[in-house]
Design an enzyme around this catalytic site. Sequence first.
Site, PDB file in Angstrom:
ATOM      1  CE  LYS A  74     -13.768  -3.966   1.966  1.00 57.82           C
ATOM      2  NZ  LYS A  74     -12.614  -3.655   2.788  1.00 57.82           N
ATOM      3  CE  LYS A  91      -5.768  -7.879  -0.155  1.00 59.03           C
ATOM      4  NZ  LYS A  91      -7.217  -7.692  -0.165  1.00 59.03           N
ATOM      5  CE  LYS A 123      -4.373  -1.771   1.655  1.00 53.11           C
ATOM      6  NZ  LYS A 123      -5.526  -1.664   2.546  1.00 53.11           N
TER       7      LYS A 123
HETATM    8  P1  ATP Z   1      -8.502  -2.849   1.210  1.00 54.36           P
HETATM    9  O1  ATP Z   1      -8.012  -2.934  -0.212  1.00 54.36           O
HETATM   10  O2  ATP Z   1      -9.143  -1.533   1.543  1.00 54.36           O
HETATM   11  O3  ATP Z   1      -7.456  -3.278   2.209  1.00 54.36           O
HETATM   12  P2  ATP Z   1      -9.586  -5.469   1.288  1.00 54.36           P
HETATM   13  O4  ATP Z   1     -10.292  -5.938   0.084  1.00 54.36           O
HETATM   14  O5  ATP Z   1      -8.204  -5.958   1.522  1.00 54.36           O
HETATM   15  O6  ATP Z   1      -9.684  -3.889   1.292  1.00 54.36           O
HETATM   16  P3  ATP Z   1     -10.198  -5.626   4.106  1.00 54.36           P
HETATM   17  O7  ATP Z   1     -11.325  -4.852   4.693  1.00 54.36           O
HETATM   18  O8  ATP Z   1      -8.813  -5.114   4.280  1.00 54.36           O
HETATM   19  O9  ATP Z   1     -10.503  -5.824   2.543  1.00 54.36           O
HETATM   20  O10 ATP Z   1     -10.252  -7.125   4.646  1.00 54.36           O
HETATM   21  C1  ATP Z   1     -11.429  -7.740   5.160  1.00 54.36           C
HETATM   22  C2  ATP Z   1     -11.249  -9.247   5.198  1.00 54.36           C
HETATM   23  O11 ATP Z   1     -11.301  -9.785   3.876  1.00 54.36           O
HETATM   24  C3  ATP Z   1      -9.904  -9.697   5.792  1.00 54.36           C
HETATM   25  O12 ATP Z   1     -10.136 -10.841   6.608  1.00 54.36           O
HETATM   26  C4  ATP Z   1      -9.106 -10.099   4.583  1.00 54.36           C
HETATM   27  O13 ATP Z   1      -8.145 -11.089   4.899  1.00 54.36           O
HETATM   28  C5  ATP Z   1     -10.181 -10.643   3.665  1.00 54.36           C
HETATM   29  N1  ATP Z   1      -9.779 -10.535   2.255  1.00 54.36           N
HETATM   30  C6  ATP Z   1      -9.499  -9.386   1.597  1.00 54.36           C
HETATM   31  N2  ATP Z   1      -9.185  -9.629   0.314  1.00 54.36           N
HETATM   32  C7  ATP Z   1      -9.267 -10.987   0.152  1.00 54.36           C
HETATM   33  C8  ATP Z   1      -9.069 -11.864  -0.956  1.00 54.36           C
HETATM   34  N3  ATP Z   1      -8.718 -11.389  -2.149  1.00 54.36           N
HETATM   35  N4  ATP Z   1      -9.254 -13.197  -0.765  1.00 54.36           N
HETATM   36  C9  ATP Z   1      -9.614 -13.684   0.454  1.00 54.36           C
HETATM   37  N5  ATP Z   1      -9.814 -12.909   1.541  1.00 54.36           N
HETATM   38  C10 ATP Z   1      -9.650 -11.572   1.401  1.00 54.36           C
HETATM   39 MG    MG Z   2      -7.030  -5.187   3.131  1.00 51.38          MG
END
Ligand code: ATP
Ligand code: MG
Length: 331
Positions: free
Chosen positions: A197, A194, A112
Amino acid sequence: PKRIFSGIQPTGSVHLGNYFGAIQRWVELQNSGEAVLCSIADLHSITLPQDPQKLRENVMLITATLLACGIDFKKSILFEQSKVSMHTELCWVLCTITTMARLAHLPQFKEKSESLKNVPLGLFIYPVLQAADILLYKATHVPVGQDQAQHIQLAQDLAQIFNRKFGQTFPIPHALISDNRSQKIKSLREPTKKMSKSHTDSKSRLNILDEPDVLLEKIKKSVTDFTSEITYEPDKRQGVSNLINIHSLFTGKTPEEICKEAASLNTGQYKLLLADIVIEKLSPIRNNILRLTKEPAYLNEILKEGADRATELATNCWTEVIGKVFGNDLR
Ligand code: ATP
Ligand code: MG
């Protein structure tokens, strides 16, 4: 007894990675009789710039989404992290027993901060706040996606360091990382990364709130390779294999069964088949979310009640911590 804690950032619409990697697990645990603390991690989300108005909308959206996905606010505790001030207070204490070297190697920070010229300090200490989130409730189990494994390890280390220094206080929290196929859903545009969001390319993720034509378009445009057959080879063919994973998670079929069924299809045809399934599976959840977002007063009431219950639990631990750290007990 088990105590389960997890969190999700209000940084946008929930995607299939969040759904399969985290939320679905929370619902399973909750339905097997465990109380799950679900934190809407707004303190974490401001480690990158957020517009307050948009942030508020996202909190409402995540709340509606979690409820629509099956979180029961009576069984579980659904709350906004910033409404329980002890998260930041415990974070401070933990910062004093964390080294900068330990944080610099964590992959999320690297990912990030990579594109930023000026890196906020909050982004750097993010994992310490996450450790505070977990330890504040003396959580024993933390269901998360694979991307969070190293952060949970930090929480374990900090629990140990604190216990050694000040006496037994925190249980060592275990990461509950779901099975191979749901632990890491990949980006549709760069299948080595991965699904996220906050990634700038919205075509990289399938949101559970996306309209059918948007889902179809994103799946059609998803990056695969120059082989037209449908085979499951997660190491060699990440793109197609990611699509097969999603298919498998939605239907309960194994990747082998799916490949057999799709033996006569090329990747283009297979994408259309998959889009139909994704659209059908998501439509009831989407309708539920849209219905709930029209009732902000109801959502705010649930969050208020969640914050009250979380505060009660957190206060016990925090009183113990300041007693030990500041010698309050010795007065
Ligand atoms: P950001 O990009 O803002 O960090 P994010 O998509 O990583 O958003 P988070 O809110 O950080 O989402 O994570 C919420 C949950 O979703 C965490 O338990 C994280 O491990 C899980 N998670 C996020 N992305 C993935 C993915 N691609 N596959 C499986 N689990 C995920
Ligand atoms: Mg995240």
